[in-house]
Design an enzyme around this catalytic site. Structure first.
Site, PDB file in Angstrom:
ATOM      1  N   ASP A   1     -20.521  23.381   9.869  1.00  0.00           N
ATOM      2  CA  ASP A   1     -21.490  22.726  10.763  1.00  0.00           C
ATOM      3  C   ASP A   1     -22.450  21.867   9.937  1.00  0.00           C
ATOM      4  O   ASP A   1     -23.631  21.743  10.248  1.00  0.00           O
ATOM      5  CB  ASP A   1     -22.263  23.758  11.586  1.00  0.00           C
ATOM      6  CG  ASP A   1     -23.027  23.140  12.758  1.00  0.00           C
ATOM      7  OD1 ASP A   1     -22.759  21.969  13.090  1.00  0.00           O
ATOM      8  OD2 ASP A   1     -23.905  23.819  13.321  1.00  0.00           O
TER       9      ASP A   1
ATOM     10  N   LEU B   1     -32.822  25.164  14.054  1.00  0.00           N
ATOM     11  CA  LEU B   1     -31.819  24.830  13.056  1.00  0.00           C
ATOM     12  C   LEU B   1     -31.090  23.557  13.466  1.00  0.00           C
ATOM     13  O   LEU B   1     -30.814  23.340  14.649  1.00  0.00           O
ATOM     14  CB  LEU B   1     -30.820  25.977  12.905  1.00  0.00           C
ATOM     15  CG  LEU B   1     -31.315  27.196  12.118  1.00  0.00           C
ATOM     16  CD1 LEU B   1     -30.387  28.388  12.317  1.00  0.00           C
ATOM     17  CD2 LEU B   1     -31.418  26.860  10.637  1.00  0.00           C
TER      18      LEU B   1
END
EC number: 3.5.1.25
Length: 387
Positions: free
Chosen positions: A277, A310
């Site tokens: 990611d 995040l």
């Protein structure tokens, strides 16, 4: 060093199904030509592999960018900047991943990615596109810009699929949203992987989506309805339903070690796919970066928006593999499943994820500490480290 034909001598070959020690591996014309003991061939470059392990090249199904590049930049050189960085960490193939943005921006990204899928000699291979957003839940948006989140729309998806040249392989969506279940069924029937993520679905909605074809959970634990003893939520569904593969970002930031261990015990190596990611700050110094028009602060504590959410990671695949081994003490065979084999199976690839005669010669050479020594793509040594 770049070889058209290469024999790796005396190396332990590790697959999901087991390992073979003291083997020679002959790579020729981009494929694995032979795996045996004491291969005899003339005029072939050779590499000594004693004491080391040959694993299938890593496949990252969820990566947004690196080296200041992002899939959503929709630039001519974008993927060709990204590829050389990922291959340095042992990733030989990946899905270029999008994020929520305006439809115009998405149109440009689909078109540009569709035109730039042929890798150069020193790059990881782009297998296709992973569409993350805009068909997600505003309640679980995370770093996905709220202004552009919309309900699942198959007509829009069909347009993007056409613009990309049929390169969309995976879509993350929230099935509980209006039209969500219909989209799950339609996409699954068309062969696109449906991954449940950025979702506020109940456990029952999760089960319905699985029955309709959903087969993956996007970055487990993060931006999904959490587990509760009276509503197991998306987290409970991903952990309990065998038909779902769980993406894990094992960077000691996105989840606690205990949560990683729990996923490993409940899903097993067969049910886990390691991902990064990663965003454009990977491979770059700490500082401030852009993610979909949002300012991201990147420090040793990770990548965060100004509100603390995040915003992807700067994780590398080789580090994810080492972290998984450190936390769970899993076997090398299990690591192969989680770093390449399971992804290849999800993508229905019949030429990757295994070190088998006739398969693509994509591999990594690691030592007993899982430190990367070489990355091999199409039978050529693309990366030689100092480890």
């Amino acid at each position: 060093m770049f070889f058209l034909s290469l024999i790796i001598r005396n190396i332990t070959v590790v697959n999901a199904s087991g390992r073979d020690e003291q083997m020679d591996v002959w790579m020729k014309d981009g494929k694995i030509a032979q795996i045996a003991q004491h291969i005899h061939a003339q005029g072939v470059d050779q590499l000594e592999g004693s004491g080391k392990f040959l694993l299938p090249g890593f496949i990252d199904m969820h990566i947004h960018g690196s080296a200041q590049m992002d899939t959503m930049d929709a630039s001519d050189e974008g993927l060709h900047i990204h590829g050389p960085i990922t291959i340095k960490e042992g990733t030989t193939s990946f899905l270029a991943t999008t994020m929520t943005q305006s439809f115009d921006w998405f149109d440009r990204a689909q078109r540009q990615c569709g035109n730039n899928f042929s890798p150069k000699s020193d790059e990881a291979e782009v297998l296709g596109l992973h569409i993350e957003g805009p068909f997600v839940s505003k309640q679980r948006a995370g770093a996905q810009p709220l202004d552009y989140i919309v309900q699942p729309d198959m007509e829009v998806i069909k347009k993007w699929q056409a613009l990309s040249g049929q390169k969309i392989k995976q879509i993350t969506l929230a099935p509980e949203e209006p039209n969500g279940m219909a989209a799950v069924q339609s996409l699954s029937e068309s062969g696109v992987i449906v991954s449940i993520g950025h979702s506020d679905a109940t456990f029952e909605q999760m089960q319905e989506a699985v029955q309709l074809g959903a087969s993956q959970g996007t970055h487990l634990y993060n931006q999904m309805r959490p587990f509760h003893h009276r509503d197991p939520g998306v987290v409970g569904g991903v952990l309990l339903v065998d038909a779902i593969k769980a993406e894990l970002i094992v960077d000691f930031i996105h989840m606690h070690e205990g949560a990683v261990e729990m996923a490993y015990r409940l899903k097993g190596a067969d049910g886990i796919i390691l991902i990064t990611d990663a965003m454009r700050a990977k491979g770059m110094p700490y500082g401030e970066y852009d993610l979909g028009g949002q300012l991201v602060h990147v420090t040793e504590s990770g990548a965060h928006l100004s509100n603390g959410s995040l915003a992807g990671s700067i994780l590398t695949m080789d580090q994810a593999v080492r972290n998984m081994r450190q936390i769970t003490n899993c076997t090398l065979e299990e690591l192969v499943k989680m770093s390449s084999y399971n992804a290849a199976q999800q993508l229905k690839l019949t030429n990757k994820g295994q070190l088998t005669e006739g398969y693509d010669a994509d591999a990594v050479i690691v030592d007993e500490h899982l430190l990367l020594h070489q990355t091999i793509k199409a039978g050529r040594i693309r990366v030689q480290t100092n480890n």
